[in-house]
Write a protein that holds these residues in place. Structure first.
Motif, PDB file in Angstrom:
ATOM      1  N   ASP A 353      12.661  76.615 106.103  1.00  0.00           N
ATOM      2  CA  ASP A 353      13.708  77.611 106.346  1.00  0.00           C
ATOM      3  C   ASP A 353      14.641  77.756 105.156  1.00  0.00           C
ATOM      4  O   ASP A 353      15.712  78.383 105.276  1.00  0.00           O
ATOM      5  CB  ASP A 353      14.521  77.209 107.575  1.00  0.00           C
ATOM      6  CG  ASP A 353      13.698  77.280 108.848  1.00  0.00           C
ATOM      7  OD1 ASP A 353      12.689  77.993 108.858  1.00  0.00           O
ATOM      8  OD2 ASP A 353      14.075  76.606 109.834  1.00  0.00           O
ATOM      9  N   GLN A 354      14.249  77.174 104.000  1.00  0.00           N
ATOM     10  CA  GLN A 354      15.046  77.259 102.772  1.00  0.00           C
ATOM     11  C   GLN A 354      16.464  76.704 102.990  1.00  0.00           C
ATOM     12  O   GLN A 354      17.467  77.299 102.605  1.00  0.00           O
ATOM     13  CB  GLN A 354      15.115  78.713 102.269  1.00  0.00           C
ATOM     14  CG  GLN A 354      13.768  79.285 101.884  1.00  0.00           C
ATOM     15  CD  GLN A 354      13.846  80.704 101.366  1.00  0.00           C
ATOM     16  OE1 GLN A 354      14.879  81.379 101.504  1.00  0.00           O
ATOM     17  NE2 GLN A 354      12.761  81.185 100.771  1.00  0.00           N
ATOM     18  N   LYS A 355      16.504  75.554 103.607  1.00  0.00           N
ATOM     19  CA  LYS A 355      17.787  74.884 103.838  1.00  0.00           C
ATOM     20  C   LYS A 355      17.725  73.471 103.274  1.00  0.00           C
ATOM     21  O   LYS A 355      16.641  72.891 103.125  1.00  0.00           O
ATOM     22  CB  LYS A 355      18.109  74.852 105.333  1.00  0.00           C
ATOM     23  CG  LYS A 355      18.297  76.253 105.910  1.00  0.00           C
ATOM     24  CD  LYS A 355      18.424  76.249 107.413  1.00  0.00           C
ATOM     25  CE  LYS A 355      18.518  77.690 107.924  1.00  0.00           C
ATOM     26  NZ  LYS A 355      18.571  77.759 109.387  1.00  0.00           N
ATOM     27  N   SER A 388      21.887  77.583 111.598  1.00  0.00           N
ATOM     28  CA  SER A 388      22.538  77.511 110.289  1.00  0.00           C
ATOM     29  C   SER A 388      22.307  78.804 109.518  1.00  0.00           C
ATOM     30  O   SER A 388      21.305  79.518 109.707  1.00  0.00           O
ATOM     31  CB  SER A 388      21.983  76.327 109.479  1.00  0.00           C
ATOM     32  OG  SER A 388      22.343  75.110 110.080  1.00  0.00           O
ATOM     33  N   ASP A 389      23.248  79.077 108.606  1.00  0.00           N
ATOM     34  CA  ASP A 389      23.082  80.249 107.744  1.00  0.00           C
ATOM     35  C   ASP A 389      21.894  80.048 106.811  1.00  0.00           C
ATOM     36  O   ASP A 389      21.476  78.912 106.530  1.00  0.00           O
ATOM     37  CB  ASP A 389      24.354  80.466 106.921  1.00  0.00           C
ATOM     38  CG  ASP A 389      25.548  80.810 107.808  1.00  0.00           C
ATOM     39  OD1 ASP A 389      25.308  81.319 108.921  1.00  0.00           O
ATOM     40  OD2 ASP A 389      26.694  80.542 107.396  1.00  0.00           O
ATOM     41  N   GLU A 390      21.367  81.153 106.322  1.00  0.00           N
ATOM     42  CA  GLU A 390      20.234  81.075 105.390  1.00  0.00           C
ATOM     43  C   GLU A 390      20.668  80.390 104.097  1.00  0.00           C
ATOM     44  O   GLU A 390      21.765  80.628 103.587  1.00  0.00           O
ATOM     45  CB  GLU A 390      19.708  82.485 105.098  1.00  0.00           C
ATOM     46  CG  GLU A 390      19.090  83.158 106.318  1.00  0.00           C
ATOM     47  CD  GLU A 390      18.538  84.533 105.971  1.00  0.00           C
ATOM     48  OE1 GLU A 390      18.692  84.943 104.804  1.00  0.00           O
ATOM     49  OE2 GLU A 390      17.971  85.168 106.879  1.00  0.00           O
ATOM     50  N   ASN A 407      26.561  71.606 110.098  1.00  0.00           N
ATOM     51  CA  ASN A 407      25.727  72.710 109.626  1.00  0.00           C
ATOM     52  C   ASN A 407      26.604  73.942 109.399  1.00  0.00           C
ATOM     53  O   ASN A 407      27.513  74.231 110.191  1.00  0.00           O
ATOM     54  CB  ASN A 407      24.599  73.025 110.615  1.00  0.00           C
ATOM     55  CG  ASN A 407      25.128  73.518 111.944  1.00  0.00           C
ATOM     56  OD1 ASN A 407      25.830  72.788 112.634  1.00  0.00           O
ATOM     57  ND2 ASN A 407      24.790  74.748 112.305  1.00  0.00           N
ATOM     58  N   GLN A 408      26.329  74.620 108.285  1.00  0.00           N
ATOM     59  CA  GLN A 408      27.078  75.829 107.950  1.00  0.00           C
ATOM     60  C   GLN A 408      26.603  76.977 108.839  1.00  0.00           C
ATOM     61  O   GLN A 408      25.416  77.285 108.894  1.00  0.00           O
ATOM     62  CB  GLN A 408      26.878  76.188 106.481  1.00  0.00           C
ATOM     63  CG  GLN A 408      27.481  75.174 105.512  1.00  0.00           C
ATOM     64  CD  GLN A 408      27.178  75.520 104.067  1.00  0.00           C
ATOM     65  OE1 GLN A 408      26.284  76.315 103.791  1.00  0.00           O
ATOM     66  NE2 GLN A 408      27.926  74.940 103.140  1.00  0.00           N
ATOM     67  N   MET A 467      29.946  74.051 112.158  1.00  0.00           N
ATOM     68  CA  MET A 467      30.168  73.245 113.358  1.00  0.00           C
ATOM     69  C   MET A 467      29.784  71.795 113.085  1.00  0.00           C
ATOM     70  O   MET A 467      28.877  71.527 112.291  1.00  0.00           O
ATOM     71  CB  MET A 467      29.352  73.784 114.527  1.00  0.00           C
ATOM     72  CG  MET A 467      29.702  75.198 114.963  1.00  0.00           C
ATOM     73  SD  MET A 467      31.380  75.362 115.597  1.00  0.00           S
ATOM     74  CE  MET A 467      31.287  74.343 117.077  1.00  0.00           C
ATOM     75  N   VAL A 468      30.474  70.876 113.755  1.00  0.00           N
ATOM     76  CA  VAL A 468      30.216  69.455 113.601  1.00  0.00           C
ATOM     77  C   VAL A 468      29.905  68.856 114.984  1.00  0.00           C
ATOM     78  O   VAL A 468      30.713  68.996 115.908  1.00  0.00           O
ATOM     79  CB  VAL A 468      31.418  68.706 112.983  1.00  0.00           C
ATOM     80  CG1 VAL A 468      31.129  67.203 112.891  1.00  0.00           C
ATOM     81  CG2 VAL A 468      31.762  69.278 111.618  1.00  0.00           C
TER      82      VAL A 468
END
Length: 473
Positions: A353-355, A388-390, A407-408, A467-468
């Motif tokens: 997912d390119q993370k 999460s954002d890309e 996660n952003q 979020m955490v």
């Protein structure tokens, strides 16, 4: 019969018995004791008189000394010759009644009438026919002129008979006074004793009705105080048990309500896609419009089936959690071990997912169900990848007894964050995304964490960039 009345009656009866036994013992034992003591004194006096006159010449001086001793020690003394004729007599018996019944010489009788009682002073040798008993000793003595005489020492037992009559006369008065004083004492004692018992009864009546009663407080350190303390302990324990039962009943009610709500939500989640699936299939069967394109809509139908299969599997997992709670086995395991076993999978999924994953792992022991922890970790990491954002970063950090995953993403509001652990709840943006989840994953996480006693939290990061999720062991 009330306890106070019983105390009063018992105490009165006991006092009566004690007074009666005391007088009976005194009445029966006193003559024997008195006789024994006077016999000892009589023997000692007789021995003393013999030592004084034995071998002496009988004369007026010796007679006077003998009279003095007789008066001093209250004994009657007679001296007789070998013919049993009395040539000396000191003191005399005092007898009551008519001297004629004793066959006495009235010329030798002295009338000492006093009031209603008439006493006659009678010489000892004339009183031997008298009905009263007396003590007597006889010893042979020899005067200086070799004349033989016999020493007789007497002591009348009439005083002890008089004392017995007095005791018998005083008994009713003594018993009455004893019962009066004892009765008052018994009444006061019974009142004081039953007052504390009455306090215990009043408080236990309140406890019976489970009203807000204070604990029993009684003075003293006796059995009544012990009883009050035991009742207090029992009442407190009962209250705590009832409170716990109320809490458990409330929890059961909440659980039943949650299950009912869950079933309604599950029915809705299953019914909607199945309705859509049925509509697509009907369109394909009847070759309506675009549904003639079988290849395209068969793939759509397959996707719907796969999603429902995943949802049903999660529901089955959740039901399994509820059914095997008592059968799970807790153990101690290392966090590093679990992370290393699954890190490669996490890394492959993130690269796909390119993370990017950043992790700072501090190893520590965890106590609980190992399979539960793995399931929790897989759920929260899957959610982090999905939402999460890309080209964003996922941060994993562990410290002593605490795990955090950041996660952003678009942060949730406090209201949304508080509801993500409800079954089938999904934020609006998650519902609109093609990869939105089933809405049951975090609910499973919450149930597993509660079963193991772990604390969990999900909130926006301080910088509002994501979020955490935190889990404390």
């Amino acid at each position: 019969m009330k306890l106070r009345t019983k105390y009063f009656l018992y105490t009165t009866v006991i006092i009566t018995i004690v007074v009666t036994l005391a007088f009976a013992g005194l009445y029966l034992m006193m003559p024997k004791y008195y006789t024994n003591e006077k016999t000892k004194e009589l023997n000692q006096f007789s021995k003393k008189v013999k030592e004084k006159i034995d071998g002496q010449e009988w004369n007026p001086t010796l007679e006077e000394e003998l009279t003095t001793l007789s008066v001093k020690f209250s004994f009657s003394v007679e001296l007789t010759n070998e013919k049993k004729e009395v040539f000396y007599a000191s003191n005399a018996f005092k007898i009551q009644g008519n001297p004629q019944r004793f066959d006495l010489d009235e010329r030798l009788v002295e009338d000492t009438t006093s009031g209603e009682t008439t006493e006659y002073v009678v010489p000892v040798n004339q009183a031997r026919g008298e009905a009263d008993s007396f003590l007597e000793t006889e010893q042979k003595i020899t005067f200086k002129n070799a004349e033989v005489a016999y020493l007789h020492v007497y002591y009348s037992l009439q005083p002890i008979d008089d004392a017995k009559d007095v005791l018998f006369a005083l008994y009713p008065w003594t018993l009455g006074i004893g019962m009066l004083i004892g009765g008052l004492g018994a009444f006061v004692y019974s009142w004081l004793s039953t007052r504390r018992i009455k306090t215990v009864i009043q408080m236990t009546e309140k406890m019976q009705e489970m009203r807000d009663a204070q604990l029993i407080t009684v003075s003293g350190k006796d059995e009544i105080n012990d009883l009050a303390q035991n009742i207090n302990y029992l009442y407190t324990s009962l209250g705590n048990t009832i409170h716990k039962l109320d809490q458990e009943n409330h929890q059961v009610s909440e659980l039943e309500r949650s299950k009912a709500e869950f079933m309604r939500s599950a029915s809705h989640e299953l019914k909607t896609p199945l309705t859509a699936l049925n509509s697509v299939l009907e369109g394909m069967i009847h070759q309506v419009g675009p549904y003639k394109d079988y290849e395209k809509y068969l793939a759509v139908c397959q996707k719907i089936v796969f999603e429902q299969e995943a949802l049903i599997n999660q529901i089955l997992q959740l039901s399994k959690i509820d059914s095997v709670t008592s059968e799970v086995v807790s153990e101690t395991f290392m966090l590093q071990e679990i992370y290393e076993e699954n890190f490669l999978v996490y890394e492959v999924l993130a690269k796909k997912d390119q993370k990017k994953i950043i992790h700072t792992i501090e190893n520590f022991e965890i106590y609980g169900v190992k399979e539960d922890f793995i399931r929790i970790w897989n759920n929260i990491f899957s959610n982090a990848l999905r939402y999460s954002d890309e080209q964003s970063t996922i941060s994993i950090k562990t410290t002593a007894n605490r795990l955090e995953l950041f996660n952003q993403c678009q942060p949730l509001s406090e209201t949304e964050a508080s509801r993500v652990f409800e079954p089938f709840y999904r934020p609006d943006y998650a519902r609109n995304r093609k990869d939105g989840g089933t809405g049951i994953g975090l609910y499973i996480v919450s149930q597993l964490a509660k079963r193991n006693g772990w604390q969990y939290n999900f909130k926006a990061s301080p910088d509002k960039k994501g979020m955490v999720f935190s889990l404390e062991f």
